[in-house]
Design a protein around this motif. Structure first.
Motif, mmCIF file in Angstrom:
data_model
loop_
_atom_site.group_PDB
_atom_site.id
_atom_site.type_symbol
_atom_site.label_atom_id
_atom_site.label_comp_id
_atom_site.label_asym_id
_atom_site.label_seq_id
_atom_site.Cartn_x
_atom_site.Cartn_y
_atom_site.Cartn_z
ATOM 1 N N ILE A 193 0.858 -1.179 0.000
ATOM 2 C CA ILE A 193 0.000 0.000 0.000
ATOM 3 C C ILE A 193 0.894 1.229 0.000
ATOM 4 C CG2 ILE A 193 -0.236 0.062 2.531
ATOM 5 C CD1 ILE A 193 -3.241 0.897 1.844
ATOM 6 N N GLU A 226 -2.710 -13.244 14.800
ATOM 7 C CA GLU A 226 -3.139 -12.136 15.645
ATOM 8 C C GLU A 226 -3.694 -10.995 14.807
ATOM 9 O OE1 GLU A 226 -0.111 -11.520 19.237
ATOM 10 O OE2 GLU A 226 0.803 -12.288 17.424
ATOM 11 N N SER A 227 -4.316 -10.080 15.488
ATOM 12 C CA SER A 227 -4.852 -8.894 14.831
ATOM 13 C C SER A 227 -3.734 -8.134 14.124
ATOM 14 C CB SER A 227 -5.498 -8.001 15.888
ATOM 15 O OG SER A 227 -6.197 -6.984 15.259
ATOM 16 N N GLY A 228 -3.991 -7.720 12.905
ATOM 17 C CA GLY A 228 -3.000 -6.947 12.163
ATOM 18 C C GLY A 228 -2.009 -7.777 11.380
ATOM 19 N N SER A 229 -2.163 -9.115 11.397
ATOM 20 C CA SER A 229 -1.170 -9.950 10.710
ATOM 21 C C SER A 229 -1.373 -9.940 9.195
ATOM 22 C CB SER A 229 -1.216 -11.374 11.252
ATOM 23 O OG SER A 229 -2.524 -11.877 11.214
ATOM 24 N N GLY A 230 -2.518 -9.459 8.729
ATOM 25 C CA GLY A 230 -2.713 -9.368 7.279
ATOM 26 C C GLY A 230 -3.752 -10.336 6.746
ATOM 27 N N LYS A 231 -4.549 -10.915 7.611
ATOM 28 C CA LYS A 231 -5.539 -11.897 7.167
ATOM 29 C C LYS A 231 -6.602 -11.267 6.265
ATOM 30 C CE LYS A 231 -6.806 -12.836 11.406
ATOM 31 N NZ LYS A 231 -6.008 -11.879 12.193
ATOM 32 N N VAL A 254 -6.532 -8.411 4.673
ATOM 33 C CA VAL A 254 -5.945 -7.869 3.453
ATOM 34 C C VAL A 254 -5.746 -8.984 2.428
ATOM 35 C CG1 VAL A 254 -3.855 -6.802 2.540
ATOM 36 C CG2 VAL A 254 -4.859 -5.917 4.625
ATOM 37 N N GLN A 277 -16.862 -9.457 8.814
ATOM 38 C CA GLN A 277 -16.881 -9.573 10.267
ATOM 39 C C GLN A 277 -18.172 -9.107 10.922
ATOM 40 O OE1 GLN A 277 -13.343 -8.190 11.966
ATOM 41 N NE2 GLN A 277 -14.041 -8.321 14.066
ATOM 42 N N ARG A 280 -7.333 0.051 -3.110
ATOM 43 C CA ARG A 280 -6.249 0.935 -2.675
ATOM 44 C C ARG A 280 -4.916 0.217 -2.564
ATOM 45 N NH1 ARG A 280 -8.104 3.092 2.671
ATOM 46 N NH2 ARG A 280 -6.144 4.224 2.600
ATOM 47 N N PRO A 288 3.374 -3.259 10.001
ATOM 48 C CA PRO A 288 3.983 -3.596 8.714
ATOM 49 C C PRO A 288 5.118 -2.655 8.314
ATOM 50 C CG PRO A 288 1.593 -3.657 8.550
ATOM 51 C CD PRO A 288 1.916 -3.105 9.896
ATOM 52 N N LEU A 301 2.240 -4.973 3.140
ATOM 53 C CA LEU A 301 1.343 -5.518 4.156
ATOM 54 C C LEU A 301 1.434 -7.037 4.198
ATOM 55 C CD1 LEU A 301 -1.845 -3.335 3.542
ATOM 56 C CD2 LEU A 301 0.014 -2.936 5.153
ATOM 57 N N HIS A 326 -9.091 -15.306 14.557
ATOM 58 C CA HIS A 326 -7.956 -15.396 15.462
ATOM 59 C C HIS A 326 -8.326 -16.266 16.655
ATOM 60 C CE1 HIS A 326 -9.567 -11.186 16.426
ATOM 61 N NE2 HIS A 326 -10.092 -12.000 17.305
HETATM 62 N N1 LIG Z 1 -5.663 0.961 4.094
HETATM 63 C C1 LIG Z 1 -4.608 0.642 4.852
HETATM 64 N N2 LIG Z 1 -3.603 1.522 5.009
HETATM 65 C C2 LIG Z 1 -2.525 1.230 5.748
HETATM 66 N N3 LIG Z 1 -2.386 0.076 6.399
HETATM 67 C C3 LIG Z 1 -3.359 -0.825 6.300
HETATM 68 C C4 LIG Z 1 -4.529 -0.589 5.531
HETATM 69 N N4 LIG Z 1 -5.337 -1.660 5.622
HETATM 70 C C5 LIG Z 1 -4.700 -2.515 6.442
HETATM 71 N N5 LIG Z 1 -3.518 -2.027 6.842
HETATM 72 C C6 LIG Z 1 -2.551 -2.670 7.709
HETATM 73 O O1 LIG Z 1 -2.341 -3.954 7.231
HETATM 74 C C7 LIG Z 1 -2.127 -4.839 8.305
HETATM 75 C C8 LIG Z 1 -2.985 -6.036 8.130
HETATM 76 O O2 LIG Z 1 -4.324 -5.677 8.304
HETATM 77 P P1 LIG Z 1 -5.487 -6.744 8.293
HETATM 78 O O3 LIG Z 1 -6.764 -5.991 8.411
HETATM 79 O O4 LIG Z 1 -5.333 -7.633 7.136
HETATM 80 O O5 LIG Z 1 -5.233 -7.541 9.627
HETATM 81 P P2 LIG Z 1 -6.048 -8.778 10.171
HETATM 82 O O6 LIG Z 1 -5.104 -9.896 10.272
HETATM 83 O O7 LIG Z 1 -7.275 -8.985 9.378
HETATM 84 O O8 LIG Z 1 -6.403 -8.277 11.628
HETATM 85 P P3 LIG Z 1 -7.769 -8.419 12.449
HETATM 86 O O9 LIG Z 1 -7.710 -9.722 13.137
HETATM 87 O O10 LIG Z 1 -7.693 -7.270 13.398
HETATM 88 O O11 LIG Z 1 -8.901 -8.291 11.481
HETATM 89 C C9 LIG Z 1 -2.423 -4.083 9.577
HETATM 90 O O12 LIG Z 1 -1.213 -3.769 10.204
HETATM 91 C C10 LIG Z 1 -3.090 -2.831 9.102
HETATM 92 O O13 LIG Z 1 -2.729 -1.751 9.917
#
Ligand SMILES: Nc1ncnc2c1ncn2[C@@H]1O[C@H](COP(=O)(O)OP(=O)(O)OP(=O)(O)O)[C@@H](O)[C@H]1O
Ligand code: SF4
Ligand SMILES: [Mg+2]
Lengths: 343, 338
Positions: free
Chosen positions: B33, B61-66, B68, B114, B79, B294, B42, B229
């Protein structure tokens, strides 16, 4: 039932606002310097006339009694009597109102026809050339003062290019019989197409003076709320269904953006009633606005206050209608009465 | 850089168990991104496959990129920049035109999100929203409505026929999630991506929704990518599990084997934090520290600051992918490619 409750709340609010307005008008009458009976009877009235007016208005009664009588007269639709014409103000206003309504409706239609397609396209192609240009145009259109806009339109379209007439409501000798008081509609009713086109030509410039700022504001709000809905969580599932951008915009973003937009349009149309003073005067059109301006010029106090009261009522009613439409658009408020199988 | 490249790229073994009837094959997918000042990666080079009718869980965990990653499979997020290959039934999705891609959505692959509260249009009836997936394909109003009704029945929405014309606000959370599922399933896709479909629901409702999903996926032989998670709900549902950490898949194995013999220290940490499959507690308590963002990933193995078995090499060299005797595909120096 939530729906009915909200509508009755709005109704109560409207009544309270009008009551407040009437009180204000009453106080203004009392604050006018000089003998009130003399003012009401007009500058040229002889003592007998002044005395009879004083009696009719009950000016010898205690103020509270006068106030109650005043409210009762308002309830009966008695807005006072014009000193200049000796006719009831309401009758005079009723004669010129259709012309103002015609102008406002026409202006709102033009403004909506400009704002909606522009906002829909701009939101669909966010950040692209059209979006950028549309936003600049909207800022410019919204920033132009009405009097300046009116003069520019008259100058260029009327004088320089000679596309439209400069002022008035119809050309000499082609007025259709007065049925509704709206020249365009009267011409249509008479089946007189040339007269209709003639009246339309006179209507178009004043309508644009209202339509341009109207369109600018509606465009900005609609675009912003379309983009807001498009960026919301609600749209991901729609995208995941395979929806095209146009379906997302038209079927989902637009209905969800209509609520705030209709509210704004109500406020803007209400504001047009006030703006009519300037526009109808500049374009020499019959209407509530020019009636008010004339009455001020003639120092016709009761006509002025009656017209003020009238404009207030009109603005309140327009807003009330917009509120009710907004409520009806929302199934969460509209409630369970139309939805089947609700639990 | 040189060592890195050799270790990451040179040692990738032939992919495991690439099923003959592979439905989805993701190869070296990276997701970037562009932020104001930099390009942020990411998701980095993930590869995995999903077979027809297979149920795969993606945990982390939260934020691992699932999320995305999941959205990248359907190219939902415009985006981000995607690179690599996403083969779906022989087509490379990343090279499809926008309209070709839109034609895949809803028909070949469906997705649920979700939060069922914000996933529905408040101004459109339930029936219209479910039928929309079909209406987009030009199916007649009557047929679309009938099929919407069938799917809602299949999802055990009571009195579905009467409720087709109700609006979302008249439904409970669990019912809304079924409606959201119905929107994704009515087009009879081959793959359902479910991004934490039950997180917003209370535990009993969660179980019911998962049971339904289980039943439908068996009946329709529908492949499911379940993102969560919550290790607790993975055990009963998934055939295979992928563990994601900081934008990479660090371990992947058959569900039973992964639960019996977790290999990667991160996977072990996740599992140790699940005392009972049915009790929801803070599952991540036993792993100290927080996952990196990231934009500021640690060097070498990105897990090294939190790893209790970290070695000298871990902070400087990124581990390549290796296969352990238990069949796990794992990225960790403990399972040196040697
Ligand atoms: N539009 C964006 N701009 C910048 N960073 C982003 C954007 N979208 C996601 N991220 C970053 O990408 C990383 C992965 O996000 P993602 O939503 O895939 O996590 P996740 O594993 O689904 O977490 P969760 O369990 O909280 O849903 C995160 O660190 C998030 O901050
Ligand atoms: S590579 Fe090193 S730091 Fe990373 S998980 Fe394995 S042992 Fe821990
Ligand atoms: Mg997520």
């Amino acid at each position: 039932m939530a729906y009915l409750r909200l509508i009755s709340q709005r109704l109560v609010m409207t009544v309270l606002t009008l009551w407040g307005l009437a009180t204000l008008v009453f106080i203004m009458i009392k604050l006018i310097p000089g003998d009130e009976a003399q003012v009401a009877a007009g500058p040229g009235a002889n003592p007998e006339q002044v005395a009879s007016v004083a009696k009719r208005l009950g000016l010898d009664l205690p103020v509270l009694q006068q106030y109650l009588n005043f409210l009762l007269r308002m309830l009966r639709g008695d807005l006072g009597t014009s000193v200049v014409s000796s006719k009831p103000v309401l009758t005079e206003l009723a004669a010129v109102l259709p012309s103002t309504i015609e102008l406002m409706i026409f202006a709102s239609i033009i403004g909506t026809l400009i704002a909606f397609p522009m906002a829909l396209v701009a939101a669909s192609y966010r950040g692209k050339a059209f979006d950028g240009i549309a936003r600049i145009v909207a800022v410019t259109g919204g920033a132009m003062p009405a009097f300046w806009l009116a003069l520019m339109l008259q100058f260029f379209f009327g004088n320089v290019w000679r596309i439209t007439p400069i002022s008035g409501q119809h050309s000499f000798g082609i007025a259709s019989p007065n049925v509704t008081g709206m020249p365009t509609l009267d011409a249509l009713l008479a089946g007189d197409i040339p007269a209709f086109l003639d009246a339309l030509a006179y209507l178009i410039l004043p309508a644009f003076v209202f339509a341009i700022p109207f369109a600018a504001q509606v465009f900005r709000l609609l675009r912003a709320s379309l983009l807001g809905v498009l960026a919301s969580d609600m749209m991901l599932p729609v995208r995941a269904k395979g929806a095209s951008t146009s379906r997302m915009v038209l079927r989902h973003a637009l209905p969800n953006s209509l609520l705030p937009t209709v509210s704004l349009m109500g406020v803007l149309v209400g504001g047009m009633v006030g703006g009519a003073i300037l526009v109808e005067t500049v374009f020499a059109r019959r209407g509530v606005g020019s009636f008010l301006a004339n009455s001020v010029a003639l120092k016709d106090t009761y006509a002025v206050l009656g017209a003020v009261m009238f404009v207030g009522i009109a603005v309140c009613l327009v807003n009330l209608v917009a509120d009710i439409i907004t409520l009806m658009l929302d199934p969460r408020i509209r409630g369970t009465q139309f939805g089947a199988g609700a639990k | 850089m040189g060592v890195d490249t050799i270790l990451t790229d040179g040692i990738i073994p032939a992919p495991v168990r690439r099923r003959p009837e592979a439905l989805l094959q993701v190869e070296q997918l990276s997701i970037d991104i562009a932020t104001r000042d930099a390009n942020v990666r990411l998701v980095d080079n993930v590869s995995f496959g999903i077979g027809r009718g297979e149920r795969v869980a993606l945990v982390g965990e939260s934020g691992s990129g699932k999320s995305v990653t999941a959205q990248a499979l359907m190219r939902l997020n415009s985006r981000v920049k995607l690179s690599g290959r996403v083969n779906f039934d022989g087509k490379d999705l990343l090279s499809l035109s926008p309209s070709q891609m839109a034609a895949m959505r809803g028909q070949r692959m469906g997705m649920v999100f979700q939060d069922p509260m914000s996933s529905l249009d408040p101004l459109m009836t339930i029936g219209d929203q479910v039928a929309e997936t079909l209406r987009i394909r030009g199916i007649s109003k009557r047929n679309a409505r009938q099929r919407a009704l069938d799917v809602l029945d299949e999802l055990k929405v009571e009195r579905a026929a009467e409720r087709l014309d109700s609006f979302p606000h008249e439904f409970s959370g669990g019912m809304r999630q079924r409606v959201v599922l119905a929107m994704a399933l009515v087009g009879e896709p081959d793959l359902l991506i479910a991004d934490e479909p039950t997180t917003a629901l209370d535990v009993r409702v969660q179980e019911r929704v998962l049971d339904l999903l289980d039943e439908i996926s068996r009946r329709r032989s529908l492949a499911v990518l379940l993102i969560t998670h919550d290790m607790g709900i993975v055990a009963g549902f998934a055939d295979r599990v992928m563990v994601m950490y900081s934008g990479r898949i660090v371990e992947e194995n058959e569900a039973t084997l992964l639960f019996a013999e977790p290999q990667h220290p991160y996977t072990r940490g996740l599992l140790e934090a699940v005392p009972r499959a049915d009790v929801t507690v803070d599952r991540l308590r036993s792993i100290p520290g927080a996952p990196p963002v990231p934009a500021a990933r640690p060097s070498g193995c990105t897990f090294h600051p939190r790893c209790d078995r970290a070695m000298a090499i871990c902070s400087s060299v990124e581990p390549g992918e290796a296969i352990t005797p238990s069949g796990a595909r794992v990225r960790c120096h403990l399972y040196g490619a040697g």
